[in-house]
Design a protein around this motif. Structure first.
Motif, PDB file in Angstrom:
ATOM      1  N   GLN A   1       0.809  -1.211   0.000  1.00 21.92           N
ATOM      2  CA  GLN A   1       0.000   0.000   0.000  1.00 21.92           C
ATOM      3  C   GLN A   1       0.852   1.275   0.000  1.00 21.92           C
ATOM      4  OE1 GLN A   1      -2.398   1.122   3.603  1.00 21.92           O
ATOM      5  NE2 GLN A   1      -3.972   0.057   2.454  1.00 21.92           N
ATOM      6  N   ARG A   2       2.075   1.179   0.508  1.00 19.09           N
ATOM      7  CA  ARG A   2       2.908   2.370   0.647  1.00 19.09           C
ATOM      8  C   ARG A   2       3.876   2.586  -0.504  1.00 19.09           C
ATOM      9  NH1 ARG A   2       2.230   5.091   4.846  1.00 19.09           N
ATOM     10  NH2 ARG A   2       2.140   6.601   3.178  1.00 19.09           N
TER      11      ARG A   2
ATOM     12  N   GLY B   1       3.355   3.880  -3.291  1.00 20.92           N
ATOM     13  CA  GLY B   1       3.122   5.196  -3.886  1.00 20.92           C
ATOM     14  C   GLY B   1       3.887   6.312  -3.197  1.00 20.92           C
ATOM     15  N   ARG B   2       4.228   6.105  -1.931  1.00 22.93           N
ATOM     16  CA  ARG B   2       4.931   7.139  -1.179  1.00 22.93           C
ATOM     17  C   ARG B   2       6.377   7.290  -1.636  1.00 22.93           C
ATOM     18  NH1 ARG B   2       5.584   7.035   5.371  1.00 22.93           N
ATOM     19  NH2 ARG B   2       7.201   5.479   5.017  1.00 22.93           N
TER      20      ARG B   2
ATOM     21  N   SER C   1       7.437  19.184   1.521  1.00 19.33           N
ATOM     22  CA  SER C   1       7.004  17.873   1.998  1.00 19.33           C
ATOM     23  C   SER C   1       8.087  17.161   2.801  1.00 19.33           C
ATOM     24  CB  SER C   1       6.616  17.007   0.798  1.00 19.33           C
ATOM     25  OG  SER C   1       6.628  15.640   1.169  1.00 19.33           O
ATOM     26  N   PRO C   2       7.779  16.795   4.054  1.00 16.99           N
ATOM     27  CA  PRO C   2       8.755  16.032   4.849  1.00 16.99           C
ATOM     28  C   PRO C   2       9.061  14.680   4.206  1.00 16.99           C
ATOM     29  CG  PRO C   2       6.637  16.178   6.003  1.00 16.99           C
ATOM     30  CD  PRO C   2       6.542  17.075   4.814  1.00 16.99           C
ATOM     31  N   THR C   3       8.044  14.087   3.578  1.00 19.78           N
ATOM     32  CA  THR C   3       8.257  12.783   2.936  1.00 19.78           C
ATOM     33  C   THR C   3       9.277  12.910   1.817  1.00 19.78           C
ATOM     34  OG1 THR C   3       5.919  12.385   3.320  1.00 19.78           O
ATOM     35  CG2 THR C   3       7.070  10.823   1.899  1.00 19.78           C
TER      36      THR C   3
ATOM     37  N   LEU D   1      -0.985  11.223   1.196  1.00 17.87           N
ATOM     38  CA  LEU D   1      -0.016  10.192   1.595  1.00 17.87           C
ATOM     39  C   LEU D   1       0.242   9.188   0.473  1.00 17.87           C
ATOM     40  CD1 LEU D   1      -1.190   9.463   5.255  1.00 17.87           C
ATOM     41  CD2 LEU D   1       0.420  11.186   4.437  1.00 17.87           C
ATOM     42  N   LYS D   2      -0.386   9.430  -0.691  1.00 15.26           N
ATOM     43  CA  LYS D   2      -0.205   8.565  -1.868  1.00 15.26           C
ATOM     44  C   LYS D   2      -0.448   7.091  -1.516  1.00 15.26           C
ATOM     45  CE  LYS D   2       2.951  11.695  -4.232  1.00 15.26           C
ATOM     46  NZ  LYS D   2       4.105  12.383  -3.608  1.00 15.26           N
ATOM     47  N   LEU D   3      -1.577   6.845  -0.802  1.00 10.83           N
ATOM     48  CA  LEU D   3      -1.933   5.453  -0.469  1.00 10.83           C
ATOM     49  C   LEU D   3      -2.446   4.775  -1.725  1.00 10.83           C
ATOM     50  CD1 LEU D   3      -3.819   6.041   2.905  1.00 10.83           C
ATOM     51  CD2 LEU D   3      -1.474   5.279   2.572  1.00 10.83           C
TER      52      LEU D   3
ATOM     53  N   LEU E   1       0.065   3.914   9.241  1.00  9.09           N
ATOM     54  CA  LEU E   1       0.872   5.103   8.951  1.00  9.09           C
ATOM     55  C   LEU E   1       2.036   5.191   9.936  1.00  9.09           C
ATOM     56  CD1 LEU E   1      -1.920   7.742   8.233  1.00  9.09           C
ATOM     57  CD2 LEU E   1      -0.970   5.973   6.740  1.00  9.09           C
TER      58      LEU E   1
ATOM     59  N   ASP F   1       4.420  10.101   7.868  1.00 14.93           N
ATOM     60  CA  ASP F   1       3.044  10.378   7.470  1.00 14.93           C
ATOM     61  C   ASP F   1       2.401  11.394   8.411  1.00 14.93           C
ATOM     62  OD1 ASP F   1       3.053   8.477   5.338  1.00 14.93           O
ATOM     63  OD2 ASP F   1       2.846   6.883   6.819  1.00 14.93           O
TER      64      ASP F   1
ATOM     65  N   GLU G   1       3.409  14.666   7.359  1.00 13.34           N
ATOM     66  CA  GLU G   1       2.743  15.005   6.103  1.00 13.34           C
ATOM     67  C   GLU G   1       1.291  15.419   6.401  1.00 13.34           C
ATOM     68  OE1 GLU G   1       5.000  14.562   3.345  1.00 13.34           O
ATOM     69  OE2 GLU G   1       3.565  15.961   2.482  1.00 13.34           O
TER      70      GLU G   1
END
Lengths: 195, 383, 85
Positions: free
Chosen positions: A24-25, A27-28, A83-85, C16-18, C39, C43, C46
């Motif tokens: 699921q992650r 995409g991050r 963005s922190p990400t 969060l681009k889930l 998360l 996250d 974010e």
């Protein structure tokens, strides 16, 4: 000198990313980490056959993390701040971290900026001196169009992966003068497709 | 065939405490801090304006090049004839950096003037190539970028090149610059201590960014007539846990320390001093304390850290902190932990607050950890 | 003013681009962190950015936001209470 075997090889491009199903992650992750992770997953190797701390990772990124750097910096003035990400991915070694996390590989890591020539000799050195039993080798080529304008380079988005193991049953033995990892991946991939 | 030993033949540094190895030695022996308030990192855009700024040449818009070249010039001068005697083709260079000359991106994005060299050095590998060309290194050139462990990995790589015969001398340079880019990023991660970092302190709440150029010249031991500090062994590992946060239990760092001890063929009791990563973030220092407890138990081993003096210099950290260890070994003292007032619960029992002289430091352990879960442990020996 | 949890979920998924998840699949009361959506600390930061960008709510200290980040419902209530009118 002990023998090192090439167990598997793969090459992926941005066109392969929409088909990736890596959690699921996924995409991050930034594009470089996505490509690196997909390339390693495409090796179809069962890493659980070895202890996680005996598997190293050796990566080179042709343009470092500059594409993500440009992306992060372009968002600097938005409301709420950048963005922190994205900042977490402004390191070429972020891709190493994502591969380590996904496959639970706790062995030693090497990460370089530049071409692929450094990867195989350094991975082989790591294996020969007993620093690891096996090594995941990755070469990332990622230049987004925005980044390409900054560094005057053509856009590219690909990753190549190779799995090396001490004395393993593999495709072939790693030779002393093997340097061109990208060409080697393409060659093995072609042979596999033809077979 | 037995692999040759690798020794440190010269050091160079430019950091928040000044230009040269001597100012660094003085700061280490006086527990001084180079952290200051910097106008350009003011609120509200930035979380903290406290930073470790190095002296810069205002005429050069390529600070990464300036800091790296200055450190390299000093280190080469210190290594003198020993380095000069090594053929250029057997002299390598390993650059350690996370962001190279990232300031050029800020200039280009803002439409400010940017020299060709500054733009070129956005690419870390080109910065390495230009440093090698300018400093007579025609042997192997590598650019290491493993987050905040880069410096230790670069030293380890340089030692590998010498041990396996690819080079007889290697110039190792660590460099990273204070930039809007990096301070914005740490602000986004809420990772800065508004009052300036306080490693291992009870009230610590973040790191302080810093900048430095740091260089060491490594040579094959038979090229060095006098006794010198040996690069003994390196151990690396990955937490495989989280991209930005360290593992909570310190198991990853413990794994790296164990690998280094095994490679050096020494036991934990033979380590005389540990120079910690000690960023001043809550999680890092607690994790590091746990890792040390795992390996060294309750032993009252001296531990200290230099980030309260220099800030976190990222790709330069491992190199400049290794130089701090070399200075301690050569001058028989234990560096303190600047900006520490009340030690947090659970910190190593041997935490050194104030510098003090010691008889001899034979084996020193240098630790760093970084984003991406990387851990590194380097053992230096002085016989 | 109360905000729709459906809208908030869409914004969380986008920010969060889930992948492979729709707003309908997220329970209003399921934990956002650890278990549930799974998360992590990046996250959370974010989400702090999301709150400022979309709702004008500035969170200085991440600890202050912690109780609000328990679930989509607690976050929606927090936004309703803090949102500048």
């Amino acid at each position: 000198m002990s023998e090192i075997s090439i167990i598997a090889a793969s090459t992926v491009t941005a066109a392969d990313l929409p088909l990736a199903r890596l959690g699921q992650r996924f995409g991050r992750l930034d594009q470089q980490s996505q490509l690196a992770l997909l390339a390693v997953a495409s090796l179809n190797v069962n890493f659980d056959e070895l202890a996680g701390d005996r598997i190293g990772i050796c990566l080179a990124a042709s343009a470092g993390s500059l594409s993500t750097d440009v992306n992060f910096w372009n968002g600097r003035d938005r409301v709420g701040g950048p963005s922190p990400t994205l900042f977490a991915y402004t390191l070429p070694s972020a891709a190493v971290g994502e591969v380590a996390i996904h496959f639970r590989l706790t062995g030693p890591n090497l990460c370089f900026v530049g071409d692929d020539q450094v990867i195989l000799p350094e991975a082989a050195d790591l294996l020969r001196r007993g620093g690891a039993e096996a090594c995941v080798c990755i070469f990332c080529e990622v230049v987004t169009p925005e980044c390409g304008r900054v560094i005057s380079a053509p856009p590219v988005a690909a990753a190549h992966a190779l799995f090396l193991k001490n004395r393993g049953e593999g495709i072939r033995t790693l030779r002393e003068f093997d340097r061109d990892m990208k060409a080697l991946c393409a060659l093995i991939f072609q042979t596999k497709s033809a077979g | 065939m037995r692999e040759p030993e690798v020794v440190i033949a010269g050091c160079g540094v430019i950091s928040a405490v000044g230009c040269g190895v001597e100012p660094l030695r003085a700061a280490l022996q006086n527990n001084a801090s180079g952290l200051r308030a910097a106008e350009k990192f003011s609120a509200p855009r930035f979380q903290s304006n406290i930073a470790g700024a190095a002296p810069r040449n205002p005429d050069i818009d390529d600070p990464a090049w300036f800091l790296a070249a200055e450190a390299l010039r000093q280190a080469r001068a210190a290594a003198g004839q020993i380095l000069a005697a090594v053929p250029a083709g057997k002299t390598g260079l390993v650059l350690s950096t996370t962001k190279a000359n990232i300031e050029a991106l800020e200039r280009i994005a803002a439409g400010r003037p940017c020299s060709e060299s500054a733009r070129r050095h956005l690419r870390a590998d080109l910065l390495a190539a230009d440093l090698a060309a300018d400093h007579g290194a025609r042997g192997p050139v590598q650019t290491v970028s493993v987050a905040c462990v880069s410096g230790l990995v670069a030293i380890s790589q340089a030692a590998r090149l010498i041990r396996r015969g690819a080079a007889e001398a290697v110039l190792v340079i660590g460099v990273d610059c204070l930039s809007d880019f990096v301070v914005s990023g740490f602000t986004a991660l809420k990772a800065l201590d508004p009052q300036g970092c306080r490693p291992f302190d009870r009230d610590r709440c973040g790191l302080s960014p810093g900048e430095a150029g740091a260089a060491v010249v490594l040579v094959r031991a038979d090229r060095m007539p006098q006794s010198a500090v040996t690069v003994r062994a390196f151990g690396g590992s990955n937490d495989a846990n989280h991209l930005t946060g360290p593992s909570r239990d310190g198991s990853g760092l413990a794994l790296a320390i164990r690998a280094a001890l095994t490679a050096a063929k020494i036991s934990p009791s033979e380590i005389d001093y540990i120079h910690a990563h000690g960023t001043g973030t809550g999680y890092n220092d607690a994790m590091e304390s746990l890792a040390l407890k795992t390996i060294f138990g309750e032993a009252c081993l001296p531990v200290s850290g230099a980030k309260g003096m220099l800030g976190h210099t990222l790709g330069a950290a491992g190199v400049v902190e290794t130089i701090a260890c070399v200075l301690a070994m050569e001058n028989n003292f234990l560096p303190g932990t600047p900006r520490l007032s009340l030690a947090a619960e659970g910190t190593p029992p041997g935490l050194v607050r104030e510098p003090r002289t010691v008889a001899r430091l034979k084996n020193v352990l240098k630790l760093n950890t970084g984003f991406g879960g990387m851990n590194g442990a380097l053992i230096l020996s002085h016989v | 003013m109360q905000i729709s949890t459906h809208e908030l979920k869409s914004k969380i998924i986008e920010s969060l681009k889930l992948q492979d998840i729709t707003p309908e699949q997220i329970d209003d009361d399921a934990p956002l962190f650890g278990t549930g959506l799974g998360l992590d600390s990046i996250d959370a930061l974010e989400l702090v950015v999301l709150l400022e960008k979309e709702y004008g709510i500035v969170i200085k200290d991440i600890e202050e936001g912690r109780p609000a980040f328990r679930s989509v419902r607690t976050l929606a209530d927090f936004i309703a209470a803090k949102r500048p009118q």
